[in-house]
Design a protein around this motif. Structure first.
Motif, PDB file in Angstrom:
ATOM      1  N   SER A   1      90.138  96.904 100.750  1.00  0.00           N
ATOM      2  CA  SER A   1      90.988  95.955 100.911  1.00  0.00           C
ATOM      3  C   SER A   1      91.777  95.359  99.567  1.00  0.00           C
ATOM      4  CB  SER A   1      90.423  94.782 101.083  1.00  0.00           C
ATOM      5  OG  SER A   1      90.024  94.719 102.608  1.00  0.00           O
ATOM      6  N   ALA A   2      90.902  95.959  98.468  1.00  0.00           N
ATOM      7  CA  ALA A   2      91.376  95.429  96.956  1.00  0.00           C
ATOM      8  C   ALA A   2      92.616  96.695  96.618  1.00  0.00           C
ATOM      9  CB  ALA A   2      90.528  95.366  95.987  1.00  0.00           C
ATOM     10  N   GLN A   3      92.416  97.975  97.138  1.00  0.00           N
ATOM     11  CA  GLN A   3      93.150  98.869  96.995  1.00  0.00           C
ATOM     12  C   GLN A   3      94.355  98.818  97.813  1.00  0.00           C
ATOM     13  OE1 GLN A   3      90.888 102.486  97.758  1.00  0.00           O
ATOM     14  NE2 GLN A   3      90.159 102.647  95.677  1.00  0.00           N
TER      15      GLN A   3
ATOM     16  N   ALA B   1      95.577  95.840  98.873  1.00  0.00           N
ATOM     17  CA  ALA B   1      96.391  94.659  98.030  1.00  0.00           C
ATOM     18  C   ALA B   1      97.137  95.099  96.751  1.00  0.00           C
ATOM     19  CB  ALA B   1      95.303  93.704  97.699  1.00  0.00           C
ATOM     20  N   GLY B   2      96.531  96.018  96.054  1.00  0.00           N
ATOM     21  CA  GLY B   2      97.139  96.634  94.870  1.00  0.00           C
ATOM     22  C   GLY B   2      98.319  97.374  95.345  1.00  0.00           C
TER      23      GLY B   2
ATOM     24  N   GLU C   1      95.455  89.782 101.542  1.00  0.00           N
ATOM     25  CA  GLU C   1      94.244  90.865 101.407  1.00  0.00           C
ATOM     26  C   GLU C   1      93.375  90.247 100.213  1.00  0.00           C
ATOM     27  OE1 GLU C   1      93.199  93.714 102.984  1.00  0.00           O
ATOM     28  OE2 GLU C   1      94.360  92.765 104.635  1.00  0.00           O
ATOM     29  N   LEU C   2      93.916  89.930  98.885  1.00  0.00           N
ATOM     30  CA  LEU C   2      93.102  89.535  97.916  1.00  0.00           C
ATOM     31  C   LEU C   2      92.098  88.282  98.203  1.00  0.00           C
ATOM     32  CD1 LEU C   2      95.617  89.871  95.005  1.00  0.00           C
ATOM     33  CD2 LEU C   2      93.392  91.182  95.620  1.00  0.00           C
ATOM     34  N   GLU C   3      92.679  87.648  99.018  1.00  0.00           N
ATOM     35  CA  GLU C   3      91.901  86.531  99.635  1.00  0.00           C
ATOM     36  C   GLU C   3      90.461  86.787 100.685  1.00  0.00           C
ATOM     37  OE1 GLU C   3      94.156  83.204 101.524  1.00  0.00           O
ATOM     38  OE2 GLU C   3      95.495  83.001  99.978  1.00  0.00           O
ATOM     39  N   ARG C   4      90.982  87.815 101.315  1.00  0.00           N
ATOM     40  CA  ARG C   4      89.822  88.426 102.033  1.00  0.00           C
ATOM     41  C   ARG C   4      88.872  89.209 100.995  1.00  0.00           C
ATOM     42  NH1 ARG C   4      89.581  93.592 104.979  1.00  0.00           N
ATOM     43  NH2 ARG C   4      88.290  93.667 106.560  1.00  0.00           N
ATOM     44  N   VAL C   5      89.307  89.717 100.237  1.00  0.00           N
ATOM     45  CA  VAL C   5      88.478  90.612  99.132  1.00  0.00           C
ATOM     46  C   VAL C   5      87.387  89.435  98.308  1.00  0.00           C
ATOM     47  CG1 VAL C   5      88.088  91.709  97.093  1.00  0.00           C
ATOM     48  CG2 VAL C   5      89.881  92.572  98.847  1.00  0.00           C
ATOM     49  N   GLN C   6      88.022  88.308  98.191  1.00  0.00           N
ATOM     50  CA  GLN C   6      87.293  87.254  97.753  1.00  0.00           C
ATOM     51  C   GLN C   6      86.249  86.758  98.703  1.00  0.00           C
ATOM     52  OE1 GLN C   6      90.536  84.619  96.319  1.00  0.00           O
ATOM     53  NE2 GLN C   6      90.016  85.177  94.098  1.00  0.00           N
TER      54      GLN C   6
ATOM     55  N   ALA D   1      83.514  89.089  98.762  1.00  0.00           N
ATOM     56  CA  ALA D   1      82.746  89.200  97.624  1.00  0.00           C
ATOM     57  C   ALA D   1      81.719  88.071  97.480  1.00  0.00           C
ATOM     58  CB  ALA D   1      83.579  89.064  96.447  1.00  0.00           C
TER      59      ALA D   1
END
Length: 173
Positions: A2-4, A6-7, A20-25, A28
């Motif tokens: 997901s981080a990839q 988002a990038g 996507e970054l919110e999902r990664v957070q 985590a």
């Protein structure tokens, strides 16, 4: 992944990247909570072999070698301690040491274990930056308090900005 993703979306679809970054957070955070729960349940093998005072002495000695701050340990004679008390006090000490060495910019950190009148006392004191407790949002203080209370103990934290912090745990044994 997901981080990839988002990038890759950052330039073309910033709103989707933010989602996507919110999902990664969130993921985590969930993983961290699960990891902390697993760690809480573990009894370090060192405690079985050496007991609380020697395990903590070795831990402090290692931290003293690894960090620029001078980290010292003092311990009085302790009575036999129950496993839950040993684990709780060790974990509180580790968290307090971690906070002091990572966040406070302390030059000295001292750890003292003592026993008197049926009470075990742990004191971790640093001469670092200190902090405003009302502004602390970390899980560390809550985790230390929960551990102390789980074995019938009390945690107190005194911190003065620019002066340092003292973490104290007292447990009846």
């Amino acid at each position: 992944m997901s981080a990839q993703a988002a990038g890759a979306m950052l330039d073309k679809a910033p709103d989707k990247a933010a989602a996507e970054l919110e999902r990664v957070q969130r993921l985590a955070g969930e993983a961290l909570s699960e990891l902390r729960a697993v760690i809480v349940e573990l009894r370090p093998a060192e405690l079985d072999r050496h007991g609380l005072s020697e395990t903590l002495r070795k831990h402090v000695r290692l931290l003293d070698r690894l960090h620029p701050a001078v980290v010292t340990f003092e311990c009085a004679e302790l009575p036999p301690l129950g496993s839950p008390v040993e684990v709780a006090v060790l974990r509180v000490a580790q968290e307090a040491l971690h906070n002091a060495l990572r966040h406070s910019r302390a030059e000295t950190v001292s750890v003292r274990l003592s026993y008197a009148g049926g009470r075990l006392e742990l004191v971790v004191r640093d001469d670092g930056d200190g902090f405003e407790q009302a502004e602390s949002r970390g899980l560390g203080l809550a985790s230390m308090r929960d551990r102390a209370e789980a074995v019938g103990g009390e945690l107190s934290v005194e911190s003065v900005p620019g002066i340092g912090t003292t973490v104290r745990v007292e447990v009846s044994v």
